[in-house]
Motif scaffolding. Structure first.
Motif, mmCIF file in Angstrom:
data_model
loop_
_atom_site.group_PDB
_atom_site.id
_atom_site.type_symbol
_atom_site.label_atom_id
_atom_site.label_comp_id
_atom_site.label_asym_id
_atom_site.label_seq_id
_atom_site.Cartn_x
_atom_site.Cartn_y
_atom_site.Cartn_z
ATOM 1 N N ALA A 39 -40.240 -31.685 12.824
ATOM 2 C CA ALA A 39 -40.933 -31.788 14.109
ATOM 3 C C ALA A 39 -40.264 -32.837 14.995
ATOM 4 C CB ALA A 39 -42.397 -32.162 13.884
ATOM 5 N N TRP A 40 -40.435 -32.678 16.283
ATOM 6 C CA TRP A 40 -39.889 -33.638 17.235
ATOM 7 C C TRP A 40 -40.818 -34.832 17.377
ATOM 8 C CZ3 TRP A 40 -38.225 -30.341 22.085
ATOM 9 C CH2 TRP A 40 -37.082 -29.592 21.764
ATOM 10 N N VAL A 45 -39.194 -35.092 22.613
ATOM 11 C CA VAL A 45 -39.803 -34.205 23.614
ATOM 12 C C VAL A 45 -39.353 -34.625 25.006
ATOM 13 C CG1 VAL A 45 -41.979 -33.456 24.663
ATOM 14 C CG2 VAL A 45 -41.801 -33.639 22.164
ATOM 15 N N ARG A 90 -45.814 -22.577 19.548
ATOM 16 C CA ARG A 90 -44.657 -23.409 19.242
ATOM 17 C C ARG A 90 -43.441 -22.502 19.104
ATOM 18 N NH1 ARG A 90 -47.163 -27.618 14.848
ATOM 19 N NH2 ARG A 90 -49.020 -28.086 16.049
ATOM 20 N N LYS A 92 -38.889 -22.569 19.101
ATOM 21 C CA LYS A 92 -37.687 -23.391 19.013
ATOM 22 C C LYS A 92 -37.033 -23.473 20.385
ATOM 23 C CE LYS A 92 -36.657 -22.365 14.226
ATOM 24 N NZ LYS A 92 -36.243 -23.482 13.449
ATOM 25 N N HIS A 160 -46.249 -27.725 29.291
ATOM 26 C CA HIS A 160 -46.194 -27.222 27.910
ATOM 27 C C HIS A 160 -45.882 -28.368 26.944
ATOM 28 C CE1 HIS A 160 -45.078 -24.719 24.480
ATOM 29 N NE2 HIS A 160 -43.901 -25.317 24.465
ATOM 30 N N HIS A 161 -44.913 -29.177 27.290
ATOM 31 C CA HIS A 161 -44.527 -30.269 26.399
ATOM 32 C C HIS A 161 -45.507 -31.442 26.461
ATOM 33 C CE1 HIS A 161 -41.037 -28.507 24.650
ATOM 34 N NE2 HIS A 161 -40.596 -28.126 25.837
ATOM 35 N N GLN A 164 -47.697 -30.665 23.787
ATOM 36 C CA GLN A 164 -47.039 -30.982 22.526
ATOM 37 C C GLN A 164 -47.178 -32.470 22.209
ATOM 38 O OE1 GLN A 164 -42.815 -30.263 22.497
ATOM 39 N NE2 GLN A 164 -42.653 -30.547 20.283
ATOM 40 N N ARG A 167 -50.487 -33.042 20.747
ATOM 41 C CA ARG A 167 -50.550 -32.635 19.335
ATOM 42 C C ARG A 167 -49.925 -33.696 18.437
ATOM 43 N NH1 ARG A 167 -48.821 -27.566 21.312
ATOM 44 N NH2 ARG A 167 -46.743 -27.913 20.454
#
Length: 184
Positions: A39-40, A45, A90, A92, A160-161, A164, A167
Motif C-alpha cells: 500500500a502507498w 499519494v 482501488r 493500480k 479520489h486520492h 484514499q 482510508r
C-alpha cells in the motif's frame, strides 16, 4: 486566465487545498505509514498527484503532435475512470512513472506541487481560446483530452486520492497523533 476555465481552476485548487489541510497536522511518522507493504503511504499519494501534475505541465507547455486526437474511446474511458473514482474502487496506477518514491519528504512534495500547478496555470493562460477544445492534455489511459476535460480530471483525481488518504488514516495500525499534533 480564460473566463470559462476560472471556475475549474478554483475547484481544482479547492481540492488541493482540502487535501493539504488534511495532511498538514500529521507527523512525519503518520505521512510515511503504509497500511501494508504493497500500500502507498500518504507521502506516496501526494507524490503521485505531484508527478501527474508535473507531467500535465510538461505536456501543456509543448504543442501536441499532429496525430493527437480527442477520441470517443478516450471520452468513454474517462467516464469509466470517473465511475471508478465515484465508487471508491482501488486501482493500480496506470503507469509505473506515476508511482512516487516513498522517501520524498512532504514539504518537498508540497513545493513541487505548487510549482507544477503554477506552470499549468501559466501554460493554459498562454493558450489561445481556439486551442481550448483541442487535444492538449494526455491521460495514460484515456489518451488526448481537451483542456477542460483535463482540468476536470485533475480535480476528480485529487478527490479520489483524498478519500484514499482518509482510508490510510483509518487503517489499523495508523500511528497515534504525536503530542500536540492531531490528524484532521
Amino acid at each position: 486566465m480564460h473566463k470559462t476555465l476560472a471556475p475549474q481552476f478554483e475547484r481544482l485548487e479547492a481540492e488541493r487545498r482540502a487535501l493539504l489541510e488534511r495532511v498538514s497536522a500529521l507527523s512525519q511518522t503518520q505521512v510515511s505509514y503504509q497500511p501494508d507493504p504493497t500500500a502507498w503511504s500518504i507521502c506516496q499519494v501526494i507524490g503521485h498527484l505531484v508527478i501527474a501534475e508535473e507531467g500535465t505541465r510538461r505536456v501543456l507547455e509543448t504543442a501536441p503532435p499532429p496525430e493527437a486526437r480527442v477520441t470517443l474511446r478516450g471520452k468513454v474511458v474517462l467516464h469509466i475512470i470517473y465511475v471508478v473514482f465515484a465508487l471508491g474502487l482501488r486501482v493500480k496506477a496506470p503507469s509505473r512513472r506515476l508511482i512516487s518514491d516513498p522517501g520524498v519528504p512532504l514539504d518537498e512534495l508540497v513545493q513541487r506541487w505548487s510549482t507544477a500547478r503554477a506552470g499549468i496555470i501559466t501554460a493554459v493562460a498562454a493558450l489561445p481560446s481556439t486551442a481550448l477544445g483541442e487535444p492538449r492534455f494526455k491521460h495514460p489511459l484515456a489518451g488526448w483530452l481537451p483542456v477542460q476535460d483535463g482540468l476536470r480530471f485533475l480535480g476528480r483525481h485529487i478527490a479520489h486520492h483524498r478519500r484514499q488518504v482518509g482510508r490510510i488514516c483509518r487503517a489499523p495500525g495508523f500511528p497515534a497523533a504525536e503530542r500536540g499534533r492531531l490528524p484532521s
